[in-house]
Design an enzyme around this catalytic site. Structure first.
Site: not given
Ligand SMILES: NC(=O)c1ccc[n+]([C@@H]2O[C@H](COP(=O)([O-])OP(=O)(O)OC[C@H]3O[C@@H](n4cnc5c(N)ncnc54)[C@H](OP(=O)(O)O)[C@@H]3O)[C@@H](O)[C@H]2O)c1
Length: 304
Positions: A72, A222-227, A229-230
């Site tokens: 990252y 991607f618990p919130l939908g990742g790139f 968002p849900l």
């Molecule tokens: N193993 C793998 O292949 C893999 C792949 C992807 C990710 N990951 C891990 O999984 C973690 C979570 O995934 P992710 O960060 O990609 O996706 P995510 O948690 O599903 O969603 C992140 C997105 O949601 C937004 N967000 C977060 N909290 C929010 C809220 N309360 N209200 C509205 N929007 C919100 C963030 O924007 P803001 O910054 O503006 O809040 C960001 O755009 C990563 O940090 C990483 O450590 C692992």
């Protein structure tokens, strides 16, 4: 339910979970560090001080599980974690992942030769300022957007060797199929699985239940939908009714879905961090859970 700094108090963060066969116990709501890097998970954050503040606030609020990777940035999120939090609290579990590297253009390049995996472990150790990595996930690169079959024996054997050398405490798998998890278990104890899963994307329903029966953590990425968002009218309706946000409902749903699910929502925003941590206080009734099941059935077949 949405909180601001003045009213913030430590929440239960979803209760606790102990990784199987270990003494590592974490709060079920953790933090994913990926969003702290620059756009496209590449380069430095747009606001360095704000990134450090988010990390420090997470820890001050009781978070003791951070997900990261040296790819990252690359290196950026690990260096931010180091700068913000070192020396680390005794109970902090930093989970990292290996098997990719970044091209000069930000591309994601598979990197799972013996040399590359060994290098990745040393890069994580150096950039995090650690002598031993608590959890290293081997991220399968057979499928980029989802798991695909293929043997992970050679790569996992390398990690198991580094574990025997004392550089890795526990091993997890990411982006894997049930068959790969079975193969992995014959090589090393597997404490967690990190795959793509959320309220709208439920391909792993069966896998989550079988891992729960074995006490293995399931950590959805991607618990919130990742790139992307849900977004769902059902989610918004439930959130309006409960006077919380849709993202809080989506996280509370995951916590209710199975006791082995650990959350690592990613955010670069302190306001979103507070909102996410507060989701652990939300109780969803059976009727509401059934209503929320409709989100996935509208898009895919829900496997129970
Ligand atoms: N193993 C793998 O292949 C893999 C792949 C992807 C990710 N990951 C891990 O999984 C973690 C979570 O995934 P992710 O960060 O990609 O996706 P995510 O948690 O599903 O969603 C992140 C997105 O949601 C937004 N967000 C977060 N909290 C929010 C809220 N309360 N209200 C509205 N929007 C919100 C963030 O924007 P803001 O910054 O503006 O809040 C960001 O755009 C990563 O940090 C990483 O450590 C692992």
């Amino acid at each position: 339910m949405t909180t601001n700094k003045n009213t913030m108090s430590k929440t239960t963060l979803g209760g606790q979970f102990t990784f199987p066969g270990t003494s590592s116990t974490v709060q079920r709501i953790g933090y994913g560090a990926m969003q702290l890097a620059g756009p496209g998970v590449f380069g430095p954050p747009k606001d360095h001080a704000a990134a450090l503040a988010v990390l420090r606030e997470a820890i001050a609020s009781g978070v003791n599980h951070i997900d990261t990777s040296d790819f990252y940035g690359p290196h950026v999120t690990n260096q931010l974690i180091h700068e913000a939090l070192h020396p680390y609290p005794d109970d902090l579990v930093i989970a990292t992942k290996v098997s990719a590297r970044r091209g000069k253009d930000g591309s994601w390049i598979p990197a799972f030769s013996r040399e590359e995996l060994t290098q990745a472990v040393h890069d994580n150790l150096r950039n995090l300022g650690l002598d031993v990595l608590e959890i290293v996930n081997l991220r399968s690169m057979f499928g980029i957007h989802g798991p695909a079959e293929g043997s992970i024996e050679a790569q996992l054997t390398v990690l198991a060797g580094l574990q025997q050398q004392g550089l890795i405490r526990h091993i997890g798998l990411s982006n894997v199929t049930p068959k790969q998890i079975e193969e992995g278990r014959r090589i090393a104890p597997i404490v967690c699985v990190q795959n793509f899963y959320n309220i709208a994307h439920r391909n792993d329903d069966g896998l989550i239940d079988s891992l729960a029966a074995q006490g293995v953590a399931y950590v959805p990425f991607f618990p919130l939908g990742g790139f992307t968002p849900l977004q769902s009218s059902i989610l918004s309706d439930v959130a309006n009714r409960l006077q919380v946000t849709p993202m809080q409902v989506a996280q509370a749903w995951l916590l209710h879905r199975s006791p082995n699910i650990l959350l690592i929502p990613g955010t670069s925003s302190a306001a979103h961090l507070r909102e996410n941590l507060a989701a652990g206080e939300l109780t969803l009734l059976l009727q509401t859970l059934a209503e929320l099941d409709g989100i996935a059935s509208a898009t895919t077949t829900v496997k129970h």
